[in-house]
Motif scaffolding. Sequence first.
Motif, PDB file in Angstrom:
ATOM      1  N   LEU A  82      32.364  -8.657 -23.451  1.00  0.00           N
ATOM      2  CA  LEU A  82      31.420  -7.921 -24.290  1.00  0.00           C
ATOM      3  C   LEU A  82      32.000  -6.580 -24.695  1.00  0.00           C
ATOM      4  O   LEU A  82      32.873  -6.035 -24.006  1.00  0.00           O
ATOM      5  N   GLY A  83      31.466  -6.020 -25.777  1.00  0.00           N
ATOM      6  CA  GLY A  83      31.874  -4.686 -26.201  1.00  0.00           C
ATOM      7  C   GLY A  83      30.823  -4.017 -27.062  1.00  0.00           C
ATOM      8  O   GLY A  83      30.326  -4.617 -28.025  1.00  0.00           O
ATOM      9  N   LYS A  84      30.460  -2.812 -26.693  1.00  0.00           N
ATOM     10  CA  LYS A  84      29.560  -1.968 -27.493  1.00  0.00           C
ATOM     11  C   LYS A  84      28.231  -2.643 -27.831  1.00  0.00           C
ATOM     12  O   LYS A  84      27.725  -2.547 -28.945  1.00  0.00           O
ATOM     13  N   VAL A  85      27.654  -3.309 -26.845  1.00  0.00           N
ATOM     14  CA  VAL A  85      26.328  -3.903 -27.031  1.00  0.00           C
ATOM     15  C   VAL A  85      25.286  -2.796 -26.887  1.00  0.00           C
ATOM     16  O   VAL A  85      25.261  -2.073 -25.884  1.00  0.00           O
ATOM     17  N   THR A  86      24.427  -2.641 -27.894  1.00  0.00           N
ATOM     18  CA  THR A  86      23.437  -1.564 -27.917  1.00  0.00           C
ATOM     19  C   THR A  86      22.105  -2.052 -27.355  1.00  0.00           C
ATOM     20  O   THR A  86      21.568  -3.064 -27.807  1.00  0.00           O
ATOM     21  N   LEU A  87      21.584  -1.330 -26.399  1.00  0.00           N
ATOM     22  CA  LEU A  87      20.326  -1.723 -25.786  1.00  0.00           C
ATOM     23  C   LEU A  87      19.154  -1.273 -26.652  1.00  0.00           C
ATOM     24  O   LEU A  87      19.115  -0.126 -27.097  1.00  0.00           O
ATOM     25  N   PRO A  88      18.172  -2.153 -26.880  1.00  0.00           N
ATOM     26  CA  PRO A  88      16.956  -1.737 -27.588  1.00  0.00           C
ATOM     27  C   PRO A  88      16.016  -1.008 -26.636  1.00  0.00           C
ATOM     28  O   PRO A  88      16.183  -1.063 -25.409  1.00  0.00           O
ATOM     29  N   ASP A  89      15.029  -0.331 -27.187  1.00  0.00           N
ATOM     30  CA  ASP A  89      14.078   0.392 -26.348  1.00  0.00           C
ATOM     31  C   ASP A  89      13.329  -0.596 -25.453  1.00  0.00           C
ATOM     32  O   ASP A  89      12.914  -1.672 -25.875  1.00  0.00           O
ATOM     33  N   GLY A  90      13.192  -0.207 -24.192  1.00  0.00           N
ATOM     34  CA  GLY A  90      12.513  -1.056 -23.229  1.00  0.00           C
ATOM     35  C   GLY A  90      13.363  -2.183 -22.683  1.00  0.00           C
ATOM     36  O   GLY A  90      12.857  -3.045 -21.950  1.00  0.00           O
ATOM     37  N   ALA A  91      14.657  -2.186 -23.002  1.00  0.00           N
ATOM     38  CA  ALA A  91      15.535  -3.268 -22.546  1.00  0.00           C
ATOM     39  C   ALA A  91      15.539  -3.355 -21.023  1.00  0.00           C
ATOM     40  O   ALA A  91      15.579  -2.345 -20.321  1.00  0.00           O
ATOM     41  N   ARG A  92      15.522  -4.603 -20.546  1.00  0.00           N
ATOM     42  CA  ARG A  92      15.644  -4.837 -19.113  1.00  0.00           C
ATOM     43  C   ARG A  92      16.546  -6.038 -18.914  1.00  0.00           C
ATOM     44  O   ARG A  92      16.203  -7.152 -19.331  1.00  0.00           O
ATOM     45  N   ILE A  93      17.707  -5.834 -18.317  1.00  0.00           N
ATOM     46  CA  ILE A  93      18.656  -6.913 -18.058  1.00  0.00           C
ATOM     47  C   ILE A  93      18.734  -7.121 -16.551  1.00  0.00           C
ATOM     48  O   ILE A  93      18.928  -6.169 -15.791  1.00  0.00           O
ATOM     49  N   ILE A  94      18.627  -8.389 -16.144  1.00  0.00           N
ATOM     50  CA  ILE A  94      18.684  -8.736 -14.728  1.00  0.00           C
ATOM     51  C   ILE A  94      19.794  -9.760 -14.526  1.00  0.00           C
ATOM     52  O   ILE A  94      19.800 -10.819 -15.155  1.00  0.00           O
ATOM     53  N   GLY A  95      20.744  -9.437 -13.672  1.00  0.00           N
ATOM     54  CA  GLY A  95      21.797 -10.373 -13.320  1.00  0.00           C
ATOM     55  C   GLY A  95      21.728 -10.729 -11.850  1.00  0.00           C
ATOM     56  O   GLY A  95      20.798 -10.334 -11.131  1.00  0.00           O
ATOM     57  N   VAL A  96      22.726 -11.460 -11.388  1.00  0.00           N
ATOM     58  CA  VAL A  96      22.835 -11.827  -9.974  1.00  0.00           C
ATOM     59  C   VAL A  96      23.882 -10.925  -9.341  1.00  0.00           C
ATOM     60  O   VAL A  96      25.049 -10.983  -9.728  1.00  0.00           O
ATOM     61  N   PRO A  97      23.491 -10.047  -8.412  1.00  0.00           N
ATOM     62  CA  PRO A  97      24.458  -9.111  -7.833  1.00  0.00           C
ATOM     63  C   PRO A  97      25.698  -9.827  -7.302  1.00  0.00           C
ATOM     64  O   PRO A  97      25.605 -10.827  -6.582  1.00  0.00           O
ATOM     65  N   GLY A  98      26.851  -9.331  -7.711  1.00  0.00           N
ATOM     66  CA  GLY A  98      28.115  -9.904  -7.279  1.00  0.00           C
ATOM     67  C   GLY A  98      28.550 -11.135  -8.034  1.00  0.00           C
ATOM     68  O   GLY A  98      29.648 -11.653  -7.788  1.00  0.00           O
ATOM     69  N   ALA A  99      27.725 -11.630  -8.945  1.00  0.00           N
ATOM     70  CA  ALA A  99      28.068 -12.874  -9.640  1.00  0.00           C
ATOM     71  C   ALA A  99      28.003 -12.777 -11.155  1.00  0.00           C
ATOM     72  O   ALA A  99      28.692 -13.515 -11.856  1.00  0.00           O
ATOM     73  N   THR A 100      27.156 -11.887 -11.694  1.00  0.00           N
ATOM     74  CA  THR A 100      27.062 -11.703 -13.145  1.00  0.00           C
ATOM     75  C   THR A 100      28.007 -10.581 -13.545  1.00  0.00           C
ATOM     76  O   THR A 100      27.751  -9.415 -13.245  1.00  0.00           O
ATOM     77  N   ARG A 101      29.092 -10.941 -14.229  1.00  0.00           N
ATOM     78  CA  ARG A 101      30.180  -9.994 -14.479  1.00  0.00           C
ATOM     79  C   ARG A 101      30.366  -9.778 -15.975  1.00  0.00           C
ATOM     80  O   ARG A 101      30.625 -10.730 -16.726  1.00  0.00           O
ATOM     81  N   LEU A 102      30.242  -8.517 -16.426  1.00  0.00           N
ATOM     82  CA  LEU A 102      30.452  -8.148 -17.820  1.00  0.00           C
ATOM     83  C   LEU A 102      31.805  -7.461 -17.925  1.00  0.00           C
ATOM     84  O   LEU A 102      32.044  -6.431 -17.280  1.00  0.00           O
ATOM     85  N   VAL A 103      32.673  -8.014 -18.762  1.00  0.00           N
ATOM     86  CA  VAL A 103      34.053  -7.535 -18.872  1.00  0.00           C
ATOM     87  C   VAL A 103      34.262  -6.964 -20.259  1.00  0.00           C
ATOM     88  O   VAL A 103      33.837  -7.555 -21.264  1.00  0.00           O
TER      89      VAL A 103
END
Length: 456
Positions: A82-103
């Motif tokens: 990913l690169g330069k993804v802009t969050l909208p107002d109220g954004a909530r992102i939930i991943g799995v700790p240690g497993a969801t990896r954004l590079v």
Amino acid sequence: MTLSRRFVLTAGLLGAASLRLPAQAQPRASTPQPLGQLGLDATQFGLRPGANEDQSQRLQAALGEAAKRSAPLLLPPGRYRLGKVTLPDGARIIGVPGATRLVTADGGPILIARNLTRASLSGLALDGLDIPSPQRSALLEADTVGDIAISELAFANAGSVGLTLNRCGGRITASSFRKMRDAALFSLDSRGLTVEQNEVEDCGNNGIQIWRSEAGDDGSIVRGNRLARIRADAGGDGPNGNGISVYRAGGVIIQGNQLRDCAMTFIRNNSGSGVQILGNQGRRCGEVGLYSEFAFEGAIMANNLIEDCAAGASITNLDYGGRLAVFASNIIRNARRAVAPNGKSPIGGFGIHVEAEAAVTGNVIENASEIGISLGWSWGMRNLAATGNIVRKAGIGVSVSLVPKERNALIANNVIAEARNGAVVGTEYGKPVTGDLTKAPDARAAGVRVENNAVS
């Protein structure tokens, strides 16, 4: 309407049967559906864990739809470029700790939050792949966010900074920062930020930085963090090599942090008024363990444990307006004169140094190679008290500057043991000019009261 027991059981059986219908008999949704009550599944928007291509546009679309529905966006385990993804107002992102990896896709920021009321991120790992990036460019950049909530994020291999926050409020908790080329976290002009229970390791220049563009009240809280191995790759005699750095930020509370192996200073307050440094523990640094310097008014350092530094603590720079402090109930051990990183000559060797309107009380200082308690330097000495301290194994127990023509200092009720060169000694520009003032008064020390000290 009265529901019979038979009706309830029949409805339950029908519901269970419907769950076993063949896939082709199930109705197909034309739009992404919520995943239970948790939120939207990002894979419904085409995101594929482990894909090699840049998936920024897909994530951007998923965030937009989740924001419209006021729903969290769920990112399954996997690697996402990913690169330069802009969050909208109220954004909530939930991943799995240690497993969801954004590079990072291009070495720049992975996520950007700008001009938002609130945003929330949890369970994500952000990896910068150690690609060098411009100064204070970050893996996650937040600008003017009223309430940002970051928890259980893992920042790694940043080309500059892990997380930058400009004019933001909120909480950064239970996250890790490892292998940053510059700093873990840089906050500018905070609107009330809490940085709590994070782990910071292996940073090139600084750990946590709380700064302001102009001196003013900041109100940030830095509490319960663990920091280790902070270098000073960019050199200098103070801006780099600090575990926690405060610059111009007033009203900051720094409490209960564990710090190890900082090139220069564990906690450095430069020109922040009303800063409290409470109950921290630091071991091994190259310069002064705790610093309050330049244009500050009102500093409290209490209940800290500082070991193995060139100097324990310094509250200094009356020439820039640095004044008004309490140094109480601290333990300082093993302050030994040494050459600081990037330095040329030995410095330090003192437990605590203060200059103006300062009370040094109830501290225990042991093994200070030069001076246990240093009161004033040159003409920078005004209204000082050293009372109820224990100083053991020092060159001089308590030194007091006699350069200013008018002096007002009290050195009383201290226990001073094994001070090789005198329990209390008057100095000029750091050089002893009197004998031990606990043994005999000296006219040159007028204005300095020395009384009721126990010396052995």
